[in-house]
Design a protein around this motif. Structure first.
Motif, PDB file in Angstrom:
ATOM      1  N   ARG A 127      35.819  28.472  38.631  1.00  0.00           N
ATOM      2  CA  ARG A 127      36.232  29.872  38.560  1.00  0.00           C
ATOM      3  C   ARG A 127      35.614  30.598  37.367  1.00  0.00           C
ATOM      4  N   GLN A 189      47.094  27.840  35.957  1.00  0.00           N
ATOM      5  CA  GLN A 189      47.080  29.025  36.816  1.00  0.00           C
ATOM      6  C   GLN A 189      45.653  29.442  37.179  1.00  0.00           C
ATOM      7  N   LYS A 192      44.093  27.711  40.110  1.00  0.00           N
ATOM      8  CA  LYS A 192      44.629  28.027  41.435  1.00  0.00           C
ATOM      9  C   LYS A 192      44.285  29.436  41.907  1.00  0.00           C
ATOM     10  N   LYS A 193      43.661  30.217  41.034  1.00  0.00           N
ATOM     11  CA  LYS A 193      43.279  31.568  41.425  1.00  0.00           C
ATOM     12  C   LYS A 193      42.015  31.536  42.284  1.00  0.00           C
ATOM     13  N   SER A 194      41.857  32.542  43.120  1.00  0.00           N
ATOM     14  CA  SER A 194      40.609  32.666  43.862  1.00  0.00           C
ATOM     15  C   SER A 194      39.503  33.073  42.901  1.00  0.00           C
ATOM     16  N   ASN A 197      39.451  36.733  42.066  1.00  0.00           N
ATOM     17  CA  ASN A 197      40.572  37.342  41.342  1.00  0.00           C
ATOM     18  C   ASN A 197      40.745  36.835  39.914  1.00  0.00           C
ATOM     19  N   VAL A 198      40.017  35.784  39.552  1.00  0.00           N
ATOM     20  CA  VAL A 198      40.302  35.163  38.264  1.00  0.00           C
ATOM     21  C   VAL A 198      39.958  36.082  37.090  1.00  0.00           C
ATOM     22  N   PHE A 201      42.716  38.606  36.690  1.00  0.00           N
ATOM     23  CA  PHE A 201      43.912  37.909  36.210  1.00  0.00           C
ATOM     24  C   PHE A 201      43.850  37.719  34.696  1.00  0.00           C
TER      25      PHE A 201
END
Length: 208
Positions: A127, A189, A192-194, A197-198, A201
């Motif tokens: 990510r 966290q 687990k984010k796409s 979107n990270v 976030f």
């Protein structure tokens, strides 16, 4: 979960006889690096005898021969010591689902448990370093220009490299998003984010 900053963890790596403890595979080496406040304060390394001969493929892949394992302590003896080593710490591994499977299986056999949780440096790197050619440990070490001696597929060497990658990840989060002391929960966290979107976030500050 143990409430600790992400820079105080134990980074671990297993070498094994195969891919699945459910198929009878066992651990043959464990290596680990204990980080406190971003500094290496202890290490753990041990070969362990699984009770049967390992394949030529595993010998060639890991550099661990049957001859080396003949006089090694049993998995049960080593893992009992390792269970003591990891108590009270959260855990990190590269491709953590693999190492967690073996850790859980080996400790179940000796009726031991651990209190920490896992984070996966590979999932987080996917990510944060989306432009990397791939996300193997060796490739990420090269991509981030992390100093190394070129030794991979031995447990302590891989855990040391993963620890350096982990600290690089924390430094990059600090530099890019002004998060000086990210929590372990935040790193979980992120994993687990796409990928799309990270960035938002980490920028929006809602996790602070």
């Amino acid at each position: 979960m143990i409430t600790r900053p992400a820079n105080s963890v134990i980074v671990l790596d297993f070498e094994t006889t195969g891919l699945s403890p459910n198929q009878g595979d066992r651990a043959i080496e464990i290596g680990a690096v204990k980080l406190q406040n971003g500094m290496v304060v202890d290490t753990f390394q041990a070969l362990m005898n699984p009770g049967f001969k390992i394949s030529r493929f595993i010998e060639d892949y890991t550099g661990i021969s049957n001859e080396l394992l003949i006089d090694a302590a049993s998995c049960e003896t080593v893992m009992d010591r390792f269970a003591d080593f990891i108590q009270g710490s959260n855990l990190v591994a590269h491709n953590a689902s693999f190492d967690k499977r073996f850790l859980d299986a080996e400790l179940t056999l000796i009726n031991r448990e651990y209190t920490g949780e896992f984070a996966c440096s590979m999932l987080i790197a996917r990510r944060l370093y989306q432009q990397a050619p791939n996300h193997t440990l060796g490739s990420l070490v090269d991509f981030n220009k992390i100093e190394n001696d070129g030794v991979f597929h031995r447990a302590l060497a891989d855990s040391e490299m993963t620890a350096k990658l982990w600290l690089t990840i924390l430094e990059d989060i600090h530099t890019r998003y002004f998060l000086a002391n990210p929590t372990f929960k935040l790193l979980q966290q992120i994993s687990k984010k796409s990928k799309s979107n990270v960035h938002a976030f980490l920028q929006n500050g809602s996790h602070r």
